[in-house]
Scaffold this active site. Structure first.
Site, short mmCIF file in Angstrom:
data_model
loop_
_atom_site.label_atom_id
_atom_site.label_comp_id
_atom_site.label_asym_id
_atom_site.label_seq_id
_atom_site.Cartn_x
_atom_site.Cartn_y
_atom_site.Cartn_z
CB SER A 88 -0.90 0.01 1.24
OG SER A 88 -1.77 1.12 1.23
CB CYS A 142 1.47 -14.99 -10.10
SG CYS A 142 -0.05 -14.23 -9.48
CB CYS A 192 -0.02 -9.61 -16.36
SG CYS A 192 1.01 -10.42 -15.09
CB CYS A 217 -5.26 -11.93 -14.74
SG CYS A 217 -4.95 -12.88 -13.23
CB THR A 221 -4.68 1.40 6.30
OG1 THR A 221 -3.93 1.10 5.12
CG2 THR A 221 -4.16 0.55 7.45
CB CYS A 225 -1.52 -7.60 -8.83
SG CYS A 225 -1.81 -8.06 -10.56
NE ARG A 284 -3.38 -7.57 -3.10
CZ ARG A 284 -4.63 -8.01 -3.38
NH1 ARG A 284 -5.16 -7.74 -4.56
NH2 ARG A 284 -5.32 -8.68 -2.51
#
Length: 548
Positions: A54, A517, A494, A523, A338, A520, A302
């Site tokens: 984050s 991978c 991606c 996809c 958050t 995130c 992310r």
């Protein structure tokens, strides 16, 4: 298969801020009521915080509701000292926006620049001290159900299954964790949360959830280019012509800065590469003058849920609750999630604690949770920011920004209209023939980089010989539909180089490099045919973010 099982009062999936806040508060309630409540938290990352990424600027007031003594040892070191917003109107020019003309939700006085991963690690220590059992490296792979269709708990995924689906020598069957109540706090686009939203129709009557893809890097920069506590947000370039989002540059402690770009996943051009847009962003003079001469330390990406109140599903179901970014509690007007995630966990804990102490039978739908959320400051925040994203989507950066300034600063978020965005992000993708191919500059290795060297910095690891966790509903669609219509955009959306189209024996073939991978979930969100489903790999796999 007969599996071993363990019984708890509450099982929490995901050791992020929301899940850990729930666990901590439940144990506080247990102590105050002098009644034992057993709580287990499972985390798919190799350790707590390993999968958390984050920005982040954090509003600390929510910690006062959880730990009155948090100032003694919480990892909040860098208080915001300066707040600047710029509009990048080209690849070389920028316009500083005076704070008087900025939506007040973007002001950060009293906030801290933090690593949310480190915040989660600290919260986990507090949770364990209170008696919570935390199991990192164990992925919740399936939901378990009672005969009455209520949630019974979760199944921890098997370990040691080869790519052919057969057990290897290292095979270890997963365990069932049974609970009176199961709390899903998997983060954005949680794969179990996604299933339960569909199963129980929790999103009925809501707009589709909307998402952005957030990139982040941490750099160590020369001291003379560093201003500890400074927060910079940007809009505009390089995003234009049907794409939107914004960038950030946060000056942390120890001459480090976090730089990132959030790209809304409702973009239309299938040729757009979010990763390459981020690389371009760092070359803008406003950003480059801070990074030049520095060293890139880490990289990650992310998805974030940004649909807000309009897309917020019903957050309770028979036998459990859906909280934090799994539900979509992020306040997009503040670009912060958050503090709202933690608040959802606190409300969840009070709801669960009351039911458990009163002896309410497990498996019930604690729909009073929704009412309690609506009576909290969390709902007030989300209500006041409900128009922020839709305004930017409908009117663009300039007009949408003006609308949001009026809505937030003149009306306090209470303008008597509600804008909605009814089209899902994947459905916004246009046909390849209708858009120009984007030719991105080659990475220079100083400010811009390639995908593989970036993934290396994410410390991503998966066992090579395991079932692929990126599942295709129809193996033919990537070539017959997505390549034909959209030039198979998975090659570009991606951020980790997982998907490729290669040619073998004169035929096109779709290749999935699942070991790359970084979890995130883009996809799962952006595939125009909705043909890709992200599920959990073996526990412990994926990125290992140190301070993200």
């Amino acid at each position: 298969m007969e599996r071993e099982s363990m019984e708890f009062d509450v099982v929490i999936v995901g050791a992020g801020p929301a899940g850990l806040a729930t666990a901590c508060r439940l144990m506080q309630i247990s102590k105050d009521a002098n009644k034992e409540i057993t709580v287990c938290v499972v985390e798919k990352g190799s350790e707590v915080g390993a999968h958390i990424l984050s920005g982040a600027v954090f509003e600390p007031h929510v910690l006062d509701e959880l730990f009155s003594d948090w100032r003694n040892d919480a990892p909040l070191k860098t208080k915001v000292t300066d707040d600047e917003i710029y509009l990048l109107n080209s690849d070389a020019h920028s316009l500083h926006i005076p704070n008087a003309f900025v939506p007040k939700t973007m002001h950060n006085h009293g906030n801290y620049i933090i690593s949310v991963g480190n915040l989660a690690r600290w919260m986990a220590e507090r949770a364990e001290a209170l008696g919570v059992e935390i199991f990192p490296g164990f992925a919740a792979s399936e939901m378990l159900f009672n005969e009455d269709n209520s949630v019974k708990g979760i199944l921890i995924g098997d370990m040691g299954v080869g790519a052919d689906g057969k057990p290897k020598d290292s095979y270890m069957p997963g365990m069932e964790l049974h609970a009176k109540y199961t709390v899903l706090s998997e983060g954005c686009r949680g794969h179990l949360g996604k299933q339960l939203i569909e199963k129980y129709q929790l999103d009925a009557g809501k707009t589709p959830q909307h998402y952005g893809l957030g990139f982040k890097e941490i750099w160590k920069i020369p001291a003379e280019q560093h201003t500890e506590g400074k927060v910079v947000h940007t809009g505009g370039w390089p995003l234009n012509e049907g794409s939107s989002g914004g960038g950030f540059l946060y000056h942390m402690e120890d001459n480090q800065v976090a730089v990132g770009l959030i790209i809304d996943l409702n973009y239309k051009n299938p040729h757009l590469s979010p990763f390459d847009e981020f690389q371009r962003y760092k070359t803008h003079p406003l950003i480059a003058r801070i990074l030049t001469g520095g060293e890139r330390l880490s990289y990650g990406a992310r998805a974030i849920a940004k649909g807000g109140l309009n897309a917020l599903p019903k957050m309770s179901f028979p036998g459990g609750l859906l909280i934090g970014c799994d539900a979509g509690t992020l306040n997009f007007a503040k670009i912060k999630g958050t503090h709202t995630a933690i608040k959802s966990g606190l409300v969840a804990a009070s709801t669960l604690g009351e039911a458990l102490i009163a002896g309410v039978e497990g498996g019930k739908d604690l729909d009073c949770f929704g009412q309690r959320i609506s009576e909290s400051w969390l709902h007030e925040e989300l209500y006041q920011s409900r128009n922020f994203g839709p305004a930017l989507h409908k009117f663009g950066t300039w007009m949408g920004g003006a609308f949001n300034y009026i809505d937030q600063n003149w009306f306090g978020g209470n303008m008597p209209i509600t804008l909605k965005d009814e089209t899902a992000d994947h459905a916004q993708m246009g046909l390849a023939k209708d858009f120009k191919v984007i030719n991105y500059p080659k990475a220079d290795g100083k400010l811009s980089f390639d995908k593989l060297s970036s993934v290396y910095l994410s410390n991503t690891f998966h066992e090579e010989d395991q079932l692929c966790h990126l599942r295709l509903k129809d193996a033919g669609i990537p070539i017959s539909v997505n390549l034909a219509k959209f030039d198979e955009p998975a090659q570009r959306y991606c951020p980790a180089g997982v998907y490729e189209v290669v040619e073998e024996a004169g035929e096109k073939k779709f290749v999935i490099n699942g070991q790359n991978c970084i979890h995130c979930k883009t996809c799962d969100i952006k595939d125009p045919s909705q043909n890709i489903t992200w599920v959990t790999p073996e526990g412990g796999g994926g990125p290992n973010y140190p301070n993200m």
